[in-house]
Motif scaffolding. Sequence first.
Motif, PDB file in Angstrom:
ATOM      1  N   UNK A  53       0.832  -1.205   0.000  1.00  0.00           N
ATOM      2  CA  UNK A  53       0.000   0.000   0.000  1.00  0.00           C
ATOM      3  C   UNK A  53       0.864   1.252   0.000  1.00  0.00           C
ATOM      4  N   UNK A  54       1.945   1.259   0.773  1.00  0.00           N
ATOM      5  CA  UNK A  54       2.839   2.417   0.797  1.00  0.00           C
ATOM      6  C   UNK A  54       3.467   2.653  -0.574  1.00  0.00           C
ATOM      7  N   UNK A  55       3.751   1.571  -1.294  1.00  0.00           N
ATOM      8  CA  UNK A  55       4.313   1.709  -2.640  1.00  0.00           C
ATOM      9  C   UNK A  55       3.287   2.292  -3.615  1.00  0.00           C
ATOM     10  N   UNK A  56       2.020   1.986  -3.382  1.00  0.00           N
ATOM     11  CA  UNK A  56       0.955   2.439  -4.282  1.00  0.00           C
ATOM     12  C   UNK A  56       0.296   3.736  -3.818  1.00  0.00           C
ATOM     13  N   UNK A  57       0.688   4.212  -2.638  1.00  0.00           N
ATOM     14  CA  UNK A  57      -0.078   5.243  -1.941  1.00  0.00           C
ATOM     15  C   UNK A  57      -0.163   6.597  -2.595  1.00  0.00           C
ATOM     16  N   UNK A  58       0.683   6.896  -3.577  1.00  0.00           N
ATOM     17  CA  UNK A  58       0.657   8.229  -4.198  1.00  0.00           C
ATOM     18  C   UNK A  58      -0.668   8.530  -4.886  1.00  0.00           C
ATOM     19  N   UNK A  59      -1.400   7.477  -5.257  1.00  0.00           N
ATOM     20  CA  UNK A  59      -2.658   7.696  -5.983  1.00  0.00           C
ATOM     21  C   UNK A  59      -3.844   7.944  -5.055  1.00  0.00           C
ATOM     22  N   UNK A  60      -3.640   7.851  -3.740  1.00  0.00           N
ATOM     23  CA  UNK A  60      -4.748   8.029  -2.801  1.00  0.00           C
ATOM     24  C   UNK A  60      -5.115   9.500  -2.638  1.00  0.00           C
ATOM     25  N   UNK A  61      -6.398   9.724  -2.314  1.00  0.00           N
ATOM     26  CA  UNK A  61      -6.904  11.078  -2.078  1.00  0.00           C
ATOM     27  C   UNK A  61      -7.353  11.204  -0.621  1.00  0.00           C
ATOM     28  N   UNK A  62      -7.556  12.434  -0.181  1.00  0.00           N
ATOM     29  CA  UNK A  62      -7.872  12.704   1.221  1.00  0.00           C
ATOM     30  C   UNK A  62      -9.152  12.010   1.690  1.00  0.00           C
ATOM     31  N   UNK A  63     -10.140  11.871   0.807  1.00  0.00           N
ATOM     32  CA  UNK A  63     -11.410  11.281   1.236  1.00  0.00           C
ATOM     33  C   UNK A  63     -11.486   9.780   0.966  1.00  0.00           C
ATOM     34  N   UNK A  64     -10.362   9.160   0.597  1.00  0.00           N
ATOM     35  CA  UNK A  64     -10.359   7.713   0.366  1.00  0.00           C
ATOM     36  C   UNK A  64     -10.419   6.957   1.692  1.00  0.00           C
ATOM     37  N   UNK A  65     -11.064   5.808   1.645  1.00  0.00           N
ATOM     38  CA  UNK A  65     -11.155   4.923   2.806  1.00  0.00           C
ATOM     39  C   UNK A  65     -10.658   3.541   2.375  1.00  0.00           C
ATOM     40  N   UNK A  66      -9.488   3.180   2.857  1.00  0.00           N
ATOM     41  CA  UNK A  66      -8.806   1.958   2.441  1.00  0.00           C
ATOM     42  C   UNK A  66      -8.944   0.891   3.527  1.00  0.00           C
ATOM     43  N   UNK A  67      -9.335  -0.304   3.132  1.00  0.00           N
ATOM     44  CA  UNK A  67      -9.386  -1.434   4.060  1.00  0.00           C
ATOM     45  C   UNK A  67      -8.313  -2.445   3.655  1.00  0.00           C
ATOM     46  N   UNK A  68      -7.462  -2.799   4.610  1.00  0.00           N
ATOM     47  CA  UNK A  68      -6.392  -3.761   4.374  1.00  0.00           C
ATOM     48  C   UNK A  68      -6.655  -4.998   5.232  1.00  0.00           C
ATOM     49  N   UNK A  69      -6.608  -6.160   4.621  1.00  0.00           N
ATOM     50  CA  UNK A  69      -6.847  -7.404   5.365  1.00  0.00           C
ATOM     51  C   UNK A  69      -5.576  -7.820   6.111  1.00  0.00           C
ATOM     52  N   UNK A  70      -5.701  -8.005   7.430  1.00  0.00           N
ATOM     53  CA  UNK A  70      -4.632  -8.582   8.250  1.00  0.00           C
ATOM     54  C   UNK A  70      -5.011 -10.034   8.520  1.00  0.00           C
ATOM     55  N   UNK A  71      -4.398 -10.928   7.769  1.00  0.00           N
ATOM     56  CA  UNK A  71      -4.874 -12.314   7.702  1.00  0.00           C
ATOM     57  C   UNK A  71      -4.720 -13.115   8.985  1.00  0.00           C
ATOM     58  N   UNK A  72      -3.531 -13.034   9.627  1.00  0.00           N
ATOM     59  CA  UNK A  72      -3.288 -13.958  10.733  1.00  0.00           C
ATOM     60  C   UNK A  72      -2.433 -13.327  11.826  1.00  0.00           C
ATOM     61  N   UNK A  73      -2.111 -14.127  12.824  1.00  0.00           N
ATOM     62  CA  UNK A  73      -1.528 -13.647  14.073  1.00  0.00           C
ATOM     63  C   UNK A  73      -0.006 -13.765  14.070  1.00  0.00           C
ATOM     64  N   UNK A  74       0.653 -12.839  14.755  1.00  0.00           N
ATOM     65  CA  UNK A  74       2.110 -12.816  14.791  1.00  0.00           C
ATOM     66  C   UNK A  74       2.742 -13.988  15.508  1.00  0.00           C
ATOM     67  N   UNK A  75       1.996 -14.663  16.376  1.00  0.00           N
ATOM     68  CA  UNK A  75       2.570 -15.777  17.147  1.00  0.00           C
ATOM     69  C   UNK A  75       3.069 -16.898  16.254  1.00  0.00           C
TER      70      UNK A  75
END
Length: 454
Positions: free
Chosen positions: A284-306
């Motif tokens: 997302x950080x690599x692609x982030x230049x195309x985002x606008x102030x009113x964008x709402x991005x949802x990122x899936x966090x699949x599993x646990x760090x353990x």
Amino acid sequence: MWYNNILETIGNTPLVKLNKVTKHLKGTVLAKIETTNPGNSIKDRMAIKMIEDAEEAGLLKPGGTIIEGTSGNTGMGLAMAAVVKGYKCIFTTTDKQSKEKIDALRAFGAEVIVCPTNVDPEDPRSYYSVSSRLVKEVPNAWKANQYDNLSNAQAHYEQTGPEIWAQTEGKITHLVVGVGTGGTISGAGRYLREQNPNIKIWGIDTYGSVFKKYKETGVLDKAEIYPYITEGIGEDFIPANVDFEVIDLFEKVTDKDAALMTRELARQEGIFAGNSAGSAIAGLLQLGKSLKEDDLVVVIFHDHGSRYMGKMYNEDWLRERGFLKDKKLTAQSILQKRGDQDTIMADGAQSILETFNLMKALNISQIPVTQQGMVVSKVTESDILNALLDNPSLKSAAVETIASKVFPFVDLNTSIDKISTLIDKENQAVLVEDVHGKINIITQYDIINAISEI
């Protein structure tokens, strides 16, 4: 209120705003925290869906055996459901998966067969092929086949997509997902697109995987395939669950960037997530230049760090791969603090007495022993004393006859913690080869001296 069994607690996972790792991006970024599922992974959703659909179709019968090739999370969901429903489980996985994942599957009573990573899917040793063979050999067996079983994507169409739409009140503009089987991004993405065709669906891939090039060219290029460390995303074939029509683009993320961002999520956001979450945020950080102030991005966090304690959350593991700029002392920094010193060595052919006199003159208690210029063993004052007490005439014998196992070798990036564990009564020093090929010896004294200068 209570639940009838653990399977009823699957789903309804929270959305959490990210504040620090995405602070330079426009818009709002929300993490869908799938670790709150009972198996600590989003795979619980599709595991129970695949089982229920198989039961309904008569493919999975009472007392049957569930067989699957899995990196761990799908296996966890299947194993959990199998315990509740009374099935047995046999899982195949690859040798790149973390030990924690494999141990977790076995904790549920599953049998786990570990297969080599660096083979083609069609190779009889691959975890795909082994699972396919077992389903033919084991009586009353059913293979979940998460890659091509469309119940996978359907679970996310029915559950994950509607949850995200409701939680964001329909304001979501982007869905970002690390892509492995493709079920999450394809199912959730399809549902969201039906609600709003303008929502962007971004898939995160890894170097060594085929998805990005296949999306852009329609070519499955085997030259793109090579081993990678990132877990949970990427593939060397095209699963049926990956709907390329739903996915707008793929972004590749390096193993290093994925691993380091996984750690940053814990350190900056307090979110203890798995490797694919780090990949997704790095992408997302690599692609982030195309985002606008009113964008709402949802990122899936699949599993646990353990499940990654021996890898992404282990500093020695990261150092060994050159992923971590070491703030702790390493073999290299110990040598730099000490300054250049000649490493005294004994030729294996010289006498025990000659070697002892050399050690006495230089006030050292141990010395590496060489043969033809190669370090092959060591000798200590104790070795010499014990030998001469047993047989005083040995003083003229070659020192190699009483030499013991060579000091451990470490590389320049080895941490001071690791070096300290290697230095004990048997090994009073370690050896390290510097960038010029010179063999250096690091003793306990060198470590204490380096620490005292911090």
